[in-house]
Design an enzyme around this catalytic site. Structure first.
Site, PDB file in Angstrom:
ATOM      1  N   ASP A  49       0.864  -1.172   0.000  1.00  0.00           N
ATOM      2  CA  ASP A  49       0.000   0.000   0.000  1.00  0.00           C
ATOM      3  C   ASP A  49       0.912   1.236   0.000  1.00  0.00           C
ATOM      4  O   ASP A  49       2.094   1.133   0.348  1.00  0.00           O
ATOM      5  CB  ASP A  49      -0.860  -0.063   1.267  1.00  0.00           C
ATOM      6  CG  ASP A  49      -1.632   1.222   1.468  1.00  0.00           C
ATOM      7  OD1 ASP A  49      -2.244   1.702   0.501  1.00  0.00           O
ATOM      8  OD2 ASP A  49      -1.617   1.750   2.605  1.00  0.00           O
ATOM      9  N   ASP A  52      -1.677  -0.866   6.098  1.00  0.00           N
ATOM     10  CA  ASP A  52      -1.872  -0.226   7.399  1.00  0.00           C
ATOM     11  C   ASP A  52      -3.340  -0.112   7.811  1.00  0.00           C
ATOM     12  O   ASP A  52      -3.635   0.140   8.960  1.00  0.00           O
ATOM     13  CB  ASP A  52      -1.262   1.184   7.399  1.00  0.00           C
ATOM     14  CG  ASP A  52      -2.065   2.155   6.554  1.00  0.00           C
ATOM     15  OD1 ASP A  52      -2.527   1.747   5.458  1.00  0.00           O
ATOM     16  OD2 ASP A  52      -2.270   3.307   6.977  1.00  0.00           O
TER      17      ASP A  52
END
Ligand code: GDD
Ligand code: MG
Length: 680
Positions: free
Chosen positions: A421, A627
């Site tokens: 990400d 996250d």
């Protein structure tokens, strides 16, 4: 563009000869719903379809001591998407015309942000490489490629093969009309759009070839063409019961071929080359001679002829050149074809004797022939060329390597792949900085571990980080709406939906316009205030995201999803999200904003890409770093999922099996995850 629709196609075995079609409109407007191969006439060919072909096309520009201003103008006419390959036989030594050509091409490419190849036909390395690959016929006793336009074209064909192109087109560099050059490249693309076969040839008929004699006079076409066409048609007429005049482009210098076809044909030297190409197609694929190529016979070969709108004005070299260098070789290849009947031979001899080209009872000259390029060891050619391409690349230092088909490169040993990400993970959740991860990025690159971005960010945004970090691997954009794969990254072909610049794109999500359309049907949102990025200016997006103006602009370039800002209390929020769901759209929370989309799927995108890696490199071990909740799908689709800390030092609560929490906020945690992968 708009073109007359084809009338009666004529057949000779597997060869389909299309009658000349006139181009009606150079520009037929922007996208309107229409079918490429619609039956209604005339046919409209969309810009996208033309561009898609041109991105896979090399334009070979043969040059021998041409006026440099004319050469420069020709370059400006070649469409941006085509790769230019200049093959030169110009003078070297004290007066070095080749060097000037290199300079001009270099300046042009630097100014226009293009890449090109320029190679001298007499380059000793080229001669050596061709000898090593077993393509001796094109070499003279001195070990260098022979002189001649056909020989220059062959070098161009071989280079196009090495560079992984699908089509090759030829344009002379003595053309005075850049608009005509541009038009030829459009015709080539149109030809390939109109053909269903991988074996196709597009040949151009100039509408006018003006002669300057006192005043400008628009003469229909040249005498040499007229005579060559006549005998090629005579040849064809003897193969059936009907007389035909279908061939109008027998010696068309401006023509293009799919490389699949080009590599199978045998060629003739010098200016007989274009007529020979036609004869080779007839000999190899009409079924009249044995040993036909089965694959080609099944699909058939299309010969597509189109007529241009721009006039053809080029350097005139006098009657002698026309007759001796062009007419005699052109007719000689018809005459010497094993398929040519005595009747046609007699007529050709008589004609050339009457013109004083050959003596009465004299022998018909025979041209030197070159075997099909595929008889050369093309794999060896690619891997040998690998070492030298940088010397022929323009601008200097252009990393040609990335353009080489993967098959030609030494197989990189990809055994591990990292999916990651961006926001809050590789990029710091507050500062957007990747500084803390930079060392680890380099280590992964050294270890040949692909770093695959998988984020809500758009293609334009991700490009910025790819460029800054030197990441060249595939990437997943807009929360799994599309997988973007650099062309030539994978060795084996795969299905994709679109080509954008140098990328194949596999689309999973619905297009932005459709998402917006559905949002218009949004019902009662229970008092929440909804704002969409699409309705904001770049300045406004910059303000709400704290991105600079450039990045805010890129963030607005959404192709599959819309970003929503939802304001209000919890109840408002729930009502708004329910309303969005009611339109059939999905949403995900990215930390600040909501992404609204349809069909996008990070998990599916990761799985598809993993399959492609496995197909090309064997079994690979995958990790993913994220996250937040919108990384769940990505994390559950890999061997080792890892989670970094949020800005507040805590880990998000995610429902992911075997999730490994690493210490460190954003890029710091990312670095630790990378070490695990490197050492594990
Ligand atoms: N690389 C290379 N090597 N290029 C060459 C050579 C050579 O030995 N000789 C000529 N050329 C380049 C020229 O610089 C020009 O760009 C192109 O090849 C065509 O050469 P011309 O000499 O201008 O040919 P032409 O105008 O008489 O004939 C053209 O049109 C005919 C009819 O369409 C050529 O394209 C013929 O092949 C074609 O049949
Ligand atoms: Mg010319």
């Amino acid at each position: 563009m708009r073109i007359e629709s084809g009338k009666q196609i004529e057949h000779l075995g597997a060869v389909r000869i299309h009658p000349v079609r006139r181009l009606l409109e150079l520009d037929s407007g922007t996208r309107i719903p229409s079918q490429l191969k619609e039956s209604a006439e005339p046919q409209r060919i969309e810009r996208d379809a033309i561009a898609a072909v041109q991105q896979k096309m090399a334009i070979v520009l043969p040059i021998k001591d041409e006026d440099l201003k004319v050469f420069e103008a020709v370059l400006s006419g070649v469409p941006h998407d085509c790769l230019m390959i200049v093959t030169s036989n110009s003078q070297r030594g004290e007066i070095d015309n080749f060097k000037k050509e290199q300079e001009i091409l270099g300046q042009f490419c630097t100014a226009t942000k293009r890449n090109a190849i320029i190679i001298h036909q007499k380059d000793p390395i080229l001669g050596q490489v061709l000898a090593d690959c077993g393509y001796h016929e094109v070499l003279a006793e001195d070990g260098l490629v022979r002189s001649g336009k056909a020989e220059g074209m062959l070098v161009g064909i071989l280079m196009s093969l090495v560079l992984g192109k699908d089509y090759v087109g030829f344009i002379d560099t003595d053309n005075y009309i850049p608009g005509a050059v541009w038009e030829y490249a459009q015709h080539y693309a149109i030809g390939f759009c109109l053909s269903d076969s991988p074996y196709a040839m597009a040949r151009i008929l100039w509408r006018y070839k003006p002669k300057i004699s006192g005043e400008l006079y628009f003469k229909k076409w040249g005498r040499v063409s007229e005579i060559t066409n006549r005998y090629v048609n005579h040849f064809l007429s003897t193969k059936g019961k009907f007389e035909t005049e279908i061939i109008k482009t027998a010696n068309a210098g401006e023509h293009a071929m799919s490389l699949q076809l080009a590599k199978k044909l045998s060629y003739a030297a010098g200016y007989g080359v274009e007529t020979r190409e036609l004869m080779a197609v007839f000999e190899q694929f009409s079924g009249l001679l044995p040993a036909a190529d089965k694959a080609v016979m099944e699909k058939g070969v299309d010969i597509i002829q189109t007529e241009t709108i721009n006039p053809h004005i080029h350097e005139e070299r006098g009657d002698d050149h026309l007759v001796q260098d062009m007419l005699v070789p052109s007719l000689s290849v018809v005459y010497h074809s094993p398929l040519c009947e005595d009747k046609t031979r007699e007529l050709i001899s008589r004609h050339l004797v009457e013109m004083g080209c050959i003596p009465q009872g004299g022998e018909m000259p025979k041209l030197r022939m070159f075997p099909p390029p595929e008889t050369a060891d093309t794999h060896k050619l690619a891997s040998l060329m690998d070492n030298y391409l940088k010397d022929y690349a323009v601008p200097k230092g252009w990393p040609v390597m990335t353009s080489l088909p993967a098959a030609a490169r030494k197989t990189p040993e990809v055994t591990r792949v990292m999916f990651t990400d961006l926001d809050g993970t590789l990029l710091h959740p507050v500062s957007y900085s990747y500084a803390a991860a930079l060392d680890s990025v380099r280590k992964l690159q050294e270890a040949k571990i692909p770093i695959v971005f998988c984020s809500a960010k758009t293609m334009a945004e991700q490009q910025v980080y790819r460029q800054e970090l030197g990441v060249k691997d595939p990437f997943i954009i807009e929360n799994g709406a599309a997988i973007v794969v650099p062309k030539d990254y994978f060795r084996f072909p795969f299905a994709f939906t679109r080509i954008i610049d140098d990328y194949y794109v596999i689309e999973l999500g619905t297009l932005y316009a459709e998402v917006r359309n559905r949002l218009k049907t949004l019902g009662e949102t229970g008092g929440a205030k909804l704002t969409f990025f699409g309705d904001l200016t770049v300045e406004e997006v910059s303000k709400v995201t704290a991105l600079n103006l450039l990045m805010a602009g890129f963030a607005k370039q959404r192709e599959y999803s819309e970003t929503a800002i939802i304001e209000g209390d919890r109840k408002h929020l729930q009502a708004a999200l329910a309303a969005i769901k009611g339109t059939g759209l999905s949403y995900t929370f990215g930390g600040k904003f909501y992404e609204v989309y349809l069909g996008a799927d990070k998990g599916k995108a990761v799985k598809i890409l993993t399959e492609l890696f496995k197909l090309n490199f064997g079994d690979v071990y995958t990790i993913a770093v994220g996250d937040s909740p919108n990384d769940e799908e990505m994390l559950t689709s890999v061997n080792l999922p890892m989670l970094v800390q949020m800005a507040n030092g805590r880990w998000n609560k995610l429902k992911v099996k075997n999730l490994k929490r690493v210490a460190g906020i954003g890029p710091e945690g990312w670095s630790r995850a990378a070490s695990e992968l490197l050492n594990g």
